[in-house]
Design a protein around this motif. Structure first.
Motif, PDB file in Angstrom:
ATOM      1  N   ILE A  22      85.137  79.203   7.353  1.00 44.00           N
ATOM      2  CA  ILE A  22      85.992  78.477   8.119  1.00 44.00           C
ATOM      3  C   ILE A  22      87.087  77.989   7.294  1.00 44.00           C
ATOM      4  CG2 ILE A  22      86.161  76.539   9.588  1.00 44.00           C
ATOM      5  CD1 ILE A  22      83.241  76.903  10.232  1.00 44.00           C
ATOM      6  N   TRP A  23      86.774  77.534   5.945  1.00 41.86           N
ATOM      7  CA  TRP A  23      87.757  76.831   5.421  1.00 41.86           C
ATOM      8  C   TRP A  23      87.708  77.678   3.887  1.00 41.86           C
ATOM      9  CZ3 TRP A  23      84.098  73.621   7.468  1.00 41.86           C
ATOM     10  CH2 TRP A  23      84.266  73.241   8.730  1.00 41.86           C
ATOM     11  N   LYS A  24      89.231  78.030   3.875  1.00 38.55           N
ATOM     12  CA  LYS A  24      89.382  78.896   2.365  1.00 38.55           C
ATOM     13  C   LYS A  24      90.193  78.063   1.492  1.00 38.55           C
ATOM     14  CE  LYS A  24      88.099  83.444   4.195  1.00 38.55           C
ATOM     15  NZ  LYS A  24      88.819  84.508   4.924  1.00 38.55           N
ATOM     16  N   ILE A  25      89.736  77.301   0.691  1.00 35.73           N
ATOM     17  CA  ILE A  25      90.493  76.327   0.119  1.00 35.73           C
ATOM     18  C   ILE A  25      90.388  76.917  -1.452  1.00 35.73           C
ATOM     19  CG2 ILE A  25      90.508  73.954  -0.961  1.00 35.73           C
ATOM     20  CD1 ILE A  25      88.782  73.115   1.387  1.00 35.73           C
ATOM     21  N   SER A  26      91.615  77.254  -2.108  1.00 32.90           N
ATOM     22  CA  SER A  26      91.778  77.819  -3.527  1.00 32.90           C
ATOM     23  C   SER A  26      90.949  77.339  -4.541  1.00 32.90           C
ATOM     24  CB  SER A  26      93.183  77.966  -3.752  1.00 32.90           C
ATOM     25  OG  SER A  26      93.463  78.502  -4.790  1.00 32.90           O
ATOM     26  N   GLU A  27      91.187  75.952  -4.760  1.00 31.91           N
ATOM     27  CA  GLU A  27      90.414  75.157  -5.686  1.00 31.91           C
ATOM     28  C   GLU A  27      88.847  75.341  -5.621  1.00 31.91           C
ATOM     29  OE1 GLU A  27      91.806  74.027  -8.377  1.00 31.91           O
ATOM     30  OE2 GLU A  27      93.473  74.962  -7.661  1.00 31.91           O
ATOM     31  N   ASP A  28      88.346  75.388  -4.189  1.00 26.94           N
ATOM     32  CA  ASP A  28      87.037  75.536  -4.080  1.00 26.94           C
ATOM     33  C   ASP A  28      86.516  76.881  -4.383  1.00 26.94           C
ATOM     34  OD1 ASP A  28      84.598  74.883  -3.233  1.00 26.94           O
ATOM     35  OD2 ASP A  28      84.707  75.742  -1.278  1.00 26.94           O
ATOM     36  N   LEU A  29      87.466  78.016  -4.050  1.00 24.32           N
ATOM     37  CA  LEU A  29      87.057  79.289  -4.419  1.00 24.32           C
ATOM     38  C   LEU A  29      86.826  79.609  -6.039  1.00 24.32           C
ATOM     39  CD1 LEU A  29      88.837  81.134  -1.651  1.00 24.32           C
ATOM     40  CD2 LEU A  29      86.532  80.942  -1.763  1.00 24.32           C
ATOM     41  N   LYS A  30      87.826  78.859  -6.460  1.00 27.97           N
ATOM     42  CA  LYS A  30      87.824  78.744  -7.966  1.00 27.97           C
ATOM     43  C   LYS A  30      86.597  78.206  -8.754  1.00 27.97           C
ATOM     44  CE  LYS A  30      92.685  79.008  -8.530  1.00 27.97           C
ATOM     45  NZ  LYS A  30      94.045  78.238  -8.721  1.00 27.97           N
ATOM     46  N   ARG A  31      86.257  77.232  -8.256  1.00 28.54           N
ATOM     47  CA  ARG A  31      85.007  76.112  -8.531  1.00 28.54           C
ATOM     48  C   ARG A  31      83.869  77.119  -8.396  1.00 28.54           C
ATOM     49  NH1 ARG A  31      81.521  72.752  -5.469  1.00 28.54           N
ATOM     50  NH2 ARG A  31      80.499  71.244  -6.942  1.00 28.54           N
ATOM     51  N   PHE A  32      83.788  77.867  -7.149  1.00 27.64           N
ATOM     52  CA  PHE A  32      82.603  78.744  -6.864  1.00 27.64           C
ATOM     53  C   PHE A  32      82.444  79.706  -7.994  1.00 27.64           C
ATOM     54  CE2 PHE A  32      80.959  82.821  -5.390  1.00 27.64           C
ATOM     55  CZ  PHE A  32      79.920  82.726  -4.903  1.00 27.64           C
ATOM     56  N   LYS A  33      83.543  80.397  -8.465  1.00 27.84           N
ATOM     57  CA  LYS A  33      83.489  81.434  -9.466  1.00 27.84           C
ATOM     58  C   LYS A  33      83.161  80.841 -10.706  1.00 27.84           C
ATOM     59  CE  LYS A  33      86.140  84.880 -11.681  1.00 27.84           C
ATOM     60  NZ  LYS A  33      87.546  85.720 -11.592  1.00 27.84           N
ATOM     61  N   ARG A  34      83.636  79.574 -10.896  1.00 25.17           N
ATOM     62  CA  ARG A  34      83.213  79.023 -12.444  1.00 25.17           C
ATOM     63  C   ARG A  34      81.727  78.523 -12.136  1.00 25.17           C
ATOM     64  NH1 ARG A  34      86.638  75.347 -11.698  1.00 25.17           N
ATOM     65  NH2 ARG A  34      85.401  73.487 -11.083  1.00 25.17           N
ATOM     66  N   LEU A  35      81.155  77.934 -11.142  1.00 27.81           N
ATOM     67  CA  LEU A  35      79.836  77.665 -11.253  1.00 27.81           C
ATOM     68  C   LEU A  35      78.712  78.879 -11.209  1.00 27.81           C
ATOM     69  CD1 LEU A  35      80.030  74.405  -8.775  1.00 27.81           C
ATOM     70  CD2 LEU A  35      79.735  74.316 -11.110  1.00 27.81           C
ATOM     71  N   THR A  36      79.083  79.972 -10.616  1.00 29.84           N
ATOM     72  CA  THR A  36      78.320  80.960 -10.479  1.00 29.84           C
ATOM     73  C   THR A  36      78.456  81.951 -11.467  1.00 29.84           C
ATOM     74  OG1 THR A  36      79.770  82.296  -8.775  1.00 29.84           O
ATOM     75  CG2 THR A  36      78.365  80.342  -7.923  1.00 29.84           C
ATOM     76  N   MET A  37      79.327  81.949 -12.380  1.00 29.29           N
ATOM     77  CA  MET A  37      79.548  83.124 -13.210  1.00 29.29           C
ATOM     78  C   MET A  37      78.353  82.860 -14.128  1.00 29.29           C
ATOM     79  SD  MET A  37      81.362  85.805 -13.933  1.00 29.29           S
ATOM     80  CE  MET A  37      82.962  85.478 -13.028  1.00 29.29           C
ATOM     81  N   GLY A  38      77.860  84.312 -14.390  1.00 29.45           N
ATOM     82  CA  GLY A  38      76.717  84.628 -15.269  1.00 29.45           C
ATOM     83  C   GLY A  38      75.423  84.325 -14.636  1.00 29.45           C
ATOM     84  N   HIS A  39      75.399  83.804 -13.442  1.00 29.92           N
ATOM     85  CA  HIS A  39      74.139  83.594 -12.629  1.00 29.92           C
ATOM     86  C   HIS A  39      73.718  84.593 -11.484  1.00 29.92           C
ATOM     87  CE1 HIS A  39      73.328  79.825 -14.539  1.00 29.92           C
ATOM     88  NE2 HIS A  39      74.930  79.630 -14.301  1.00 29.92           N
ATOM     89  N   PRO A  40      72.760  84.725 -11.159  1.00 33.69           N
ATOM     90  CA  PRO A  40      72.401  85.788 -10.034  1.00 33.69           C
ATOM     91  C   PRO A  40      72.965  85.084  -8.718  1.00 33.69           C
ATOM     92  CG  PRO A  40      70.236  85.565 -11.509  1.00 33.69           C
ATOM     93  CD  PRO A  40      71.401  84.438 -11.877  1.00 33.69           C
TER      94      PRO A  40
END
Length: 160
Positions: A22-40
């Protein structure tokens, strides 16, 4: 193993509409990538199919599907939560949706990374439903507002 859930949800728990965020927030998408990188990453077939670029790089992509013949090029496909968690190994996986997958995995989740959106979407068709009785807020950040007026904050919840 710590099983994480990551989601952006409105005040009413709305998370999706017509197979998309519903919401595409650039900073949130960057946070998603940062938190999940290297994890399944564990997701359902519909979430997999909604990704603009598949697989998400730098992470093992695990897709749940009831269809034993479903093929997700670049991802590992499985049929149930237990199998997905076995495939994730010791990688502290992140469950990334959709709503049915969140509900399947909630019993296994130890930490939720929630982007709380200070809004509701009246025509949403996917919701995150969890009981605050089972969770405690362990960290939160102050509310911020995007240039286009979306107010949000990051909250981390831990199972009680």
């Amino acid at each position: 193993m710590e099983v994480n859930l990551i989601v952006a949800a409105g005040r009413d728990g709305a998370i999706g509409k017509e197979g998309d965020l519903i919401w595409k927030i650039s900073e949130d998408l960057k946070r998603f990538k940062r938190l999940t990188m290297g994890h399944p990453l564990i997701m359902g077939r519909k979430t997999w199919e909604s990704l603009p670029k598949r697989p998400l790089p730098g992470r093992l992509n695990i897709v749940l599907s009831r269809d034993r013949n479903f093929i997700a090029e670049g991802a590992t496909v499985c049929a149930d939560p237990e199998e997905a968690l076995r495939l994730a190994g010791e990688g502290n996986p992140f469950v990334m949706g959709g709503a049915q997958i969140y509900n399947l995995f909630l019993p296994f989740v130890t930490c939720m990374y929630v982007t709380e959106i200070d809004a509701e979407c009246k025509d949403a068709d996917a919701y995150l439903a969890f009981s605050s009785d089972d969770w405690r807020e362990s960290e939160s950040e102050p509310w911020v507002t995007t240039p286009d007026g979306i107010r949000y904050r990051y909250v981390e919840y831990r199972r009680k």
